[in-house]
Design a protein around this motif. Structure first.
Motif, PDB file in Angstrom:
ATOM      1  N   ASN A  70      -2.248   6.685   1.485  1.00  0.00           N
ATOM      2  CA  ASN A  70      -1.110   6.622   2.406  1.00  0.00           C
ATOM      3  C   ASN A  70      -1.062   5.318   3.178  1.00  0.00           C
ATOM      4  O   ASN A  70      -0.002   4.799   3.502  1.00  0.00           O
ATOM      5  N   VAL A  71      -2.236   4.830   3.536  1.00  0.00           N
ATOM      6  CA  VAL A  71      -2.322   3.550   4.235  1.00  0.00           C
ATOM      7  C   VAL A  71      -3.142   2.621   3.354  1.00  0.00           C
ATOM      8  O   VAL A  71      -4.199   2.990   2.860  1.00  0.00           O
ATOM      9  N   ASP A  73      -6.274   9.210   2.261  1.00  0.00           N
ATOM     10  CA  ASP A  73      -5.892   8.588   3.529  1.00  0.00           C
ATOM     11  C   ASP A  73      -5.744   7.081   3.353  1.00  0.00           C
ATOM     12  O   ASP A  73      -4.793   6.477   3.826  1.00  0.00           O
ATOM     13  N   ARG A  80       1.735   0.534   5.599  1.00  0.00           N
ATOM     14  CA  ARG A  80       2.207   1.834   5.152  1.00  0.00           C
ATOM     15  C   ARG A  80       2.460   1.684   3.658  1.00  0.00           C
ATOM     16  O   ARG A  80       2.961   0.653   3.214  1.00  0.00           O
ATOM     17  N   TYR A 117      -5.726   1.960  11.048  1.00  0.00           N
ATOM     18  CA  TYR A 117      -5.203   3.180  10.414  1.00  0.00           C
ATOM     19  C   TYR A 117      -4.403   3.984  11.434  1.00  0.00           C
ATOM     20  O   TYR A 117      -3.298   4.444  11.176  1.00  0.00           O
ATOM     21  N   ARG A 118      -4.974   4.116  12.613  1.00  0.00           N
ATOM     22  CA  ARG A 118      -4.332   4.881  13.673  1.00  0.00           C
ATOM     23  C   ARG A 118      -2.993   4.237  14.074  1.00  0.00           C
ATOM     24  O   ARG A 118      -2.000   4.920  14.317  1.00  0.00           O
ATOM     25  N   LYS A 146      -0.530   5.225  11.331  1.00  0.00           N
ATOM     26  CA  LYS A 146      -0.277   6.664  11.241  1.00  0.00           C
ATOM     27  C   LYS A 146       0.371   7.212  12.507  1.00  0.00           C
ATOM     28  O   LYS A 146       1.321   7.963  12.460  1.00  0.00           O
ATOM     29  N   GLU A 147      -0.192   6.816  13.662  1.00  0.00           N
ATOM     30  CA  GLU A 147       0.264   7.449  14.907  1.00  0.00           C
ATOM     31  C   GLU A 147       1.325   6.624  15.631  1.00  0.00           C
ATOM     32  O   GLU A 147       2.265   7.164  16.189  1.00  0.00           O
TER      33      GLU A 147
END
Ligand code: UDP
Ligand code: MG
Length: 320
Positions: free
Chosen positions: A90-91, A6, A165, A110-111, A114-115
């Motif tokens: 990924n991050v 992650d 990213r 992170y959120r 990702k989101e």
């Protein structure tokens, strides 16, 4: 194939022995509480205290920790560059090692990546715990960078805590002291979803800052180079050539005018001063010389950029 991690956290450090254990434990706790798979990459930038021994020690207790040690001190940008190359998550986060940045911010950032789909989330130390000598020039620095880069929504370009990213850091190259401008480099590489998040900032607990006041002079010069390179790096002649031609033309036309007037006056038997006694003659001459020099600089720049290996390197996002 194993799933990618992650999170990768890149931490460049130079003589930060006192902070490392506390930082590593804190990160470990946050990662564990949020159930992230992660790696921490400590890049020891040639420390001459016991930082590296501490990292070796930490690694024996926690297999998520990796370490890279430079043989000598190269600077924070070099550390980030090498750390970025080693990441597999990924991050990717960057953090300072001095405990000024808080690992508690990581899950939210992170959120956001990702989101919410941001390419880059930069920390904003809205309330800073740094000496005035640093915070005041920093305001000017940030304002200048905002203007020149066109990234209007960042308040704090040089915050050590940032999230990316992974494509971003695999694409951009950080060298010299360009770590201050990663958002700018990222934007020019085509990653335009850049935002910021207010982060908690703490006073330096141990050791002292590694950058003196020269950071502002160097930072400003770097801003000039980076702007120049991104705008005209692939076409230097367009800048130097046009400036040079304009200057040469102005000089040439003025000199011609002075000469023609002289001949005209002579033909009319009007008494006039010598051409060389006319101050404008020297201005015209200088302008012609400078114009030619600029033109030659553009020409040389063009030759150099034409033979550069990445003259045809573009950042391709998708292909079908
Ligand atoms: N750093 C580094 N190499 C250097 C100088 C600094 O890796 O040559 C690291 C340093 O150990 C810290 C981070 O870069 O983790 C930020 O440095 P510092 O806290 O001194 O900067 P400031 O917070 O004053 O901007
Ligand atoms: Mg610091």
């Amino acid at each position: 194939m194993k799933d990618a991690l992650d999170i990768s956290i890149v931490i460049p450090l130079f003589n930060e022995e006192e902070s490392l254990k506390e930082l590593s434990d804190w990160i470990g706790k946050v990662m564990h509480d949020n159930k992230f798979t992660y790696e921490v990459i400590f890049v020891d930038d040639g420390s001459d205290d016991s930082s590296w021994e501490v990292i070796e020690q930490l690694k024996t207790q926690n297999s998520n920790i990796k370490g890279i040690k430079f043989r000598r001190n190269y600077g924070k940008s070099a550390g980030l560059n090498v750390g970025f190359a080693a990441t597999t998550g990924n991050v990717v986060f960057t953090m300072d090692a001095d405990l000024q940045d808080s690992p508690d911010e990581l899950p939210d950032m992170y959120r956001m990546i990702k989101e919410e789909g941001w390419d880059l989330v930069s920390g904003w130390k809205k309330k800073r715990y740094d000496p005035l000598m640093k915070t005041i020039p920093t305001k000017f620095f940030n304002a200048a960078t905002r203007r020149m880069s066109g990234i209007k929504n960042l308040h704090d370009f040089n915050c050590g805590l940032k999230a990316y990213r992974s494509e971003v850091i695999k694409t951009v190259e950080v060298y010299g002291e360009m770590h201050r401008y990663i958002p700018v480099i990222a934007k020019w590489a085509g990653f335009s979803k850049i935002t910021e998040k207010v982060v908690i900032h703490q006073e330096r607990k141990y050791g002292e800052t590694k950058f003196g006041l020269e950071r502002f002079v160097n930072g400003f010069l770097d801003l000039l180079s980076i702007t120049f390179i991104s705008k005209f790096g692939k076409r230097p002649m367009h800048l130097f050539g046009s400036l040079g031609s304009i200057m040469f033309l102005i000089g040439f036309l003025s000199a011609a005018y002075i000469g023609i007037m002289k001949i005209y006056h002579l033909s009319q038997d009007v008494k006039t001063i010598l051409v060389t006694d006319n101050p404008y003659f020297y201005i015209a001459l200088t302008s012609m010389v400078l114009g030619s020099l600029l033109f030659v600089a553009g020409f040389l720049g063009e030759l150099i950029s034409r033979s550069s290996v990445n003259r045809n390197q573009y950042n391709i996002e998708k292909e079908i």
